[in-house]
Design a protein around this motif. Structure first.
Motif, PDB file in Angstrom:
ATOM      1  N   SER A   1       0.804  -1.292   0.013  1.00 51.52           N
ATOM      2  CA  SER A   1       0.204  -0.080   0.050  1.00 51.52           C
ATOM      3  C   SER A   1       0.809   1.177  -0.129  1.00 51.52           C
ATOM      4  CB  SER A   1      -0.671   0.078   1.394  1.00 51.52           C
ATOM      5  OG  SER A   1      -2.180   1.042   1.023  1.00 51.52           O
ATOM      6  N   PHE A   2       0.372   2.319  -0.713  1.00 44.19           N
ATOM      7  CA  PHE A   2       0.975   3.555  -0.480  1.00 44.19           C
ATOM      8  C   PHE A   2       0.883   4.122   0.619  1.00 44.19           C
ATOM      9  CE2 PHE A   2       0.683   3.778  -5.509  1.00 44.19           C
ATOM     10  CZ  PHE A   2       1.720   2.779  -5.738  1.00 44.19           C
ATOM     11  N   ILE A   3       1.665   4.817   1.235  1.00 44.01           N
ATOM     12  CA  ILE A   3       1.651   5.354   2.803  1.00 44.01           C
ATOM     13  C   ILE A   3       2.344   6.288   2.976  1.00 44.01           C
ATOM     14  CG2 ILE A   3       1.077   2.919   3.518  1.00 44.01           C
ATOM     15  CD1 ILE A   3       3.792   2.997   4.919  1.00 44.01           C
ATOM     16  N   LYS A   4       1.855   7.131   4.110  1.00 43.03           N
ATOM     17  CA  LYS A   4       2.629   8.247   4.651  1.00 43.03           C
ATOM     18  C   LYS A   4       3.106   7.890   6.252  1.00 43.03           C
ATOM     19  CE  LYS A   4       0.626  12.263   5.858  1.00 43.03           C
ATOM     20  NZ  LYS A   4       0.023  13.593   5.770  1.00 43.03           N
ATOM     21  N   CYS A   5       4.210   7.808   6.533  1.00 40.95           N
ATOM     22  CA  CYS A   5       4.600   7.145   7.736  1.00 40.95           C
ATOM     23  C   CYS A   5       5.593   7.845   8.657  1.00 40.95           C
ATOM     24  CB  CYS A   5       5.046   5.742   7.693  1.00 40.95           C
ATOM     25  SG  CYS A   5       5.411   4.556   9.102  1.00 40.95           S
TER      26      CYS A   5
END
Length: 477
Positions: free
Chosen positions: A386-390
């Motif tokens: 999944s494409f994420i911001k972390c």
């Protein structure tokens, strides 16, 4: 002795089913003395051979071939065909069985209609009252019918099972099974193309056992690779039989659909998914909308991935997966965090600790390191697929990350499907590590805005494939 029919049965570790299978042959109304039964024991290691011996000792028409190593059903069938003495042959799988009149009725129709190939009904046997839905490969014969031009019956091209058919000797040269899980597809197609008179019979039934241990019921990454090989074999027939290209496309569209469905449905490792799509891209030929439309007209209840199939050759593998699997959320997100441990051999799957979890905005996971020594580095994958911001919120030594911005930024943005952080410090004295991190899954709008910022919208990535994985943020090519 002269036999009216030869039956080839490849067997491997079928002690639970082989007796019912062989009894269904012995009890045939045609008479067991008229049936040559060639059993190939493919190096079984259970009591299968003991059971088979009871039949070979009792019935003179039973012949046994014993493989010294496991060769698979395809090679076993090829060996048995060399021993056939009658003018007609059929196949039976060791976990299946047939109706009592199957062979007598089939041979009667073959003689009456001068057919060189007969196809009879098959039903899925579940051992319960549950009735399995009709399979797209299943010829639903509602009436007896003679076919002299298969191009007028294109649905038959999906009838790829070798075992609900009886073949005349004139077709034996096409019964050469290849290795792999889907060794029967090419054989069935060659027999269908080269048969002059095909009879469809509603009066004989082959009972196909739905066995949870069988290859067709246990879909793996290898299943997709082997089916892709079969797709190539089928498409290659266009060189010898160009007049059948559109019909070959029908079968392969269905197989392409199956591979895409498996890739969308199963949460395989990203590397395996990329391998599957790359393999599929390497074996297909360009398909047109009219090919899909023809398939949908013949099989209206099957296809739902029309655009995916048509776009396979327009994207590199990771872009394709991003667009058609992960953007559209066609699968369940693989909610797993992984910690790879480098003990001097780099990061690999054998040195990994994985934790299943439900991703929240704030997450706290603890990984045990008790089974590892001499740890030099750790790699933390917060969420695969999944494409994420972390961001990691506790004080851990982050030396690198495959993010699109800096590890020093407040959040790291990952537009690849395998986001990871590298932690570099002395971990020799710890038995576990706590990782606290905030996480957000990027929406389609988030990603679209990121692409627009770089003048690199995903829907425009159709001109040429990218040179490396997800290079959306590189300079223009």
């Amino acid at each position: 002795m002269s036999y009216k029919l030869s039956v080839i049965i490849p067997v491997f570790n079928a002690e639970d089913y082989i007796k019912e299978c062989l009894d269904s042959v012995v009890d045939q109304s045609l008479g067991i003395d008229n049936i040559e039964v060639i059993i190939v024991n493919d190096n079984s290691c259970d009591s299968t051979l003991d059971i088979i011996s009871q039949y070979t000792d009792k019935y003179p028409s039973f012949k046994l071939i014993s493989n010294k190593s496991n060769l698979g059903p395809g090679e076993s069938r090829n060996m048995a065909l060399k021993e056939v003495s009658s003018d007609y042959v059929t196949y039976l799988d060791a976990d299946d069985f047939i109706s009592q009149n199957a062979y007598e009725d089939a041979l009667s129709k073959i003689n009456e209609f001068n057919a060189d190939l007969l196809i009879y009904n098959w039903e899925t046997y579940t051992g319960s009252d549950y009735v399995e839905p009709i399979n797209i490969h299943q010829q639903n014969t509602l009436e007896n019918k003679l076919i002299t031009d298969i191009k007028q019956n294109p649905k038959l091209f999906l009838s790829t099972a070798p075992w609900n058919k009886i073949y005349h000797r004139s077709l034996f040269k096409y019964l050469k099974f290849s290795k792999g899980f889907y060794e029967d597809n090419i054989v069935a197609i060659l027999a269908l193309i080269n048969a002059k008179r095909i009879f469809l019979s509603k009066d004989s039934i082959y009972y196909y056992r739905k066995n949870s241990d069988s290859t067709t019921e246990n879909i793996t990454v290898d299943s997709s690779i082997h089916l892709s090989n079969s797709i190539k074999e089928i498409f290659d027939l266009r060189y010898e039989y160009p007049e059948f290209l559109n019909d070959l496309k029908l079968l392969n569209i269905n197989f392409i659909y199956d591979i895409l469905f498996w890739t969308y449905y199963y949460n395989w490792a990203l590397a395996d998914e990329l391998k599957i799509i790359n393999k599929l891209k390497s074996v297909i030929i360009p398909l047109k909308k009219e090919d899909i439309d023809r398939f949908k007209q013949l099989f209206p209840d099957k296809l739902s991935y029309e655009k995916d199939i048509l776009d396979l050759d327009k994207y590199d593998a990771e872009t394709f997966l991003a667009k058609y699997k992960y953007f559209n959320r066609l699968n369940k997100v693989n909610s797993q965090a992984s910690l790879y441990v480098d003990t001097g051999k780099g990061f690999n799957e054998s040195d990994k600790v994985a934790i299943d979890y439900s991703p929240l905005k704030k997450n706290n996971l603890e990984f045990s390191l008790e089974n590892f020594g001499n740890i030099s580095k750790l790699r933390f994958d917060p969420l695969e697929g999944s494409f994420i911001k972390c961001r990691i919120t506790n004080n851990l030594p982050i030396s690198d990350a495959n993010c699109d911005n800096s590890v020093d930024d407040d959040y790291q943005i990952f537009t690849n499907l395998d986001p990871c952080y590298v932690l570099d410090a002395d971990f020799s004295d710890i038995s576990s590590i706590q990782i606290n991190f905030d996480l957000e899954i990027l929406t389609n709008n988030d990603i679209a805005n990121l692409f627009r910022q770089k003048d690199n919208i995903i829907n425009d990535l159709q001109v040429k494939p990218k040179k490396r994985k997800f290079s959306f943020f590189n300079k223009k090519e």
